[in-house]
Motif scaffolding. Sequence first.
Motif, PDB file in Angstrom:
ATOM      1  N   GLY A  85      -7.386   9.131 -12.756  1.00  0.00           N
ATOM      2  CA  GLY A  85      -7.390   8.008 -11.823  1.00  0.00           C
ATOM      3  C   GLY A  85      -7.634   6.688 -12.528  1.00  0.00           C
ATOM      4  O   GLY A  85      -6.978   5.691 -12.230  1.00  0.00           O
TER       5      GLY A  85
ATOM      6  N   GLU B 168       1.284   5.462  -2.119  1.00  0.00           N
ATOM      7  CA  GLU B 168       0.777   6.425  -3.082  1.00  0.00           C
ATOM      8  C   GLU B 168       1.220   6.061  -4.490  1.00  0.00           C
ATOM      9  O   GLU B 168       2.281   5.475  -4.689  1.00  0.00           O
ATOM     10  CB  GLU B 168       1.249   7.829  -2.733  1.00  0.00           C
TER      11      GLU B 168
ATOM     12  N   VAL C 222      -2.856  -1.441  -2.711  1.00  0.00           N
ATOM     13  CA  VAL C 222      -3.944  -0.663  -2.129  1.00  0.00           C
ATOM     14  C   VAL C 222      -3.550   0.807  -2.124  1.00  0.00           C
ATOM     15  O   VAL C 222      -2.469   1.167  -1.636  1.00  0.00           O
ATOM     16  CB  VAL C 222      -4.250  -1.124  -0.681  1.00  0.00           C
ATOM     17  N   THR C 223      -4.414   1.645  -2.682  1.00  0.00           N
ATOM     18  CA  THR C 223      -4.190   3.086  -2.690  1.00  0.00           C
ATOM     19  C   THR C 223      -5.538   3.784  -2.839  1.00  0.00           C
ATOM     20  O   THR C 223      -6.567   3.125  -2.993  1.00  0.00           O
ATOM     21  CB  THR C 223      -3.226   3.502  -3.823  1.00  0.00           C
ATOM     22  N   LYS C 224      -5.546   5.069  -2.809  1.00  0.00           N
ATOM     23  CA  LYS C 224      -6.755   5.867  -3.022  1.00  0.00           C
ATOM     24  C   LYS C 224      -6.512   6.752  -4.231  1.00  0.00           C
ATOM     25  O   LYS C 224      -5.498   7.470  -4.281  1.00  0.00           O
ATOM     26  CB  LYS C 224      -7.049   6.718  -1.775  1.00  0.00           C
ATOM     27  N   LEU C 225      -7.407   6.702  -5.200  1.00  0.00           N
ATOM     28  CA  LEU C 225      -7.285   7.493  -6.418  1.00  0.00           C
ATOM     29  C   LEU C 225      -8.537   8.327  -6.630  1.00  0.00           C
ATOM     30  O   LEU C 225      -9.624   7.941  -6.211  1.00  0.00           O
ATOM     31  CB  LEU C 225      -7.080   6.574  -7.632  1.00  0.00           C
ATOM     32  N   PRO C 226      -8.406   9.458  -7.325  1.00  0.00           N
ATOM     33  CA  PRO C 226      -9.592  10.258  -7.625  1.00  0.00           C
ATOM     34  C   PRO C 226     -10.476   9.549  -8.650  1.00  0.00           C
ATOM     35  O   PRO C 226      -9.996   8.772  -9.476  1.00  0.00           O
ATOM     36  CB  PRO C 226      -9.021  11.554  -8.195  1.00  0.00           C
ATOM     37  N   ALA C 227     -11.763   9.840  -8.594  1.00  0.00           N
ATOM     38  CA  ALA C 227     -12.732   9.210  -9.500  1.00  0.00           C
ATOM     39  C   ALA C 227     -12.902  10.059 -10.754  1.00  0.00           C
ATOM     40  O   ALA C 227     -13.941  10.694 -10.965  1.00  0.00           O
ATOM     41  CB  ALA C 227     -14.058   9.009  -8.784  1.00  0.00           C
TER      42      ALA C 227
ATOM     43  N   PHE D 149       0.843  -1.193   0.000  1.00  0.00           N
ATOM     44  CA  PHE D 149       0.000   0.000   0.000  1.00  0.00           C
ATOM     45  C   PHE D 149       0.876   1.240   0.000  1.00  0.00           C
ATOM     46  O   PHE D 149       1.981   1.243   0.547  1.00  0.00           O
ATOM     47  CB  PHE D 149      -0.970   0.014   1.183  1.00  0.00           C
TER      48      PHE D 149
END
Length: 68
Positions: free
Chosen positions: A61, A8, A52-57, A6
């Motif tokens: 992304g 960026e 695992v990461t967080k991306l913009p929708a 996990f």
Amino acid sequence: MKVVTFGELMIRLQPFNYERFVQANNLEFSFGGGEANVAVSLANYGLDAAFVTKLPAHAIGQAAVNSL
């Protein structure tokens, strides 16, 4: 064994033909990051790997997901 990394996801900006940034009119970009690169490499070797990461929708992304 399953490996989960996990972290960026980053965008690398690079001018064409090894120009300097101040000389360039266009930039090429690619996605990467240490944790993502490790997960992709392990998956290429046949291990069960996830990142695992967080991306913009939005489109950028989704382009990152598609490239991985």
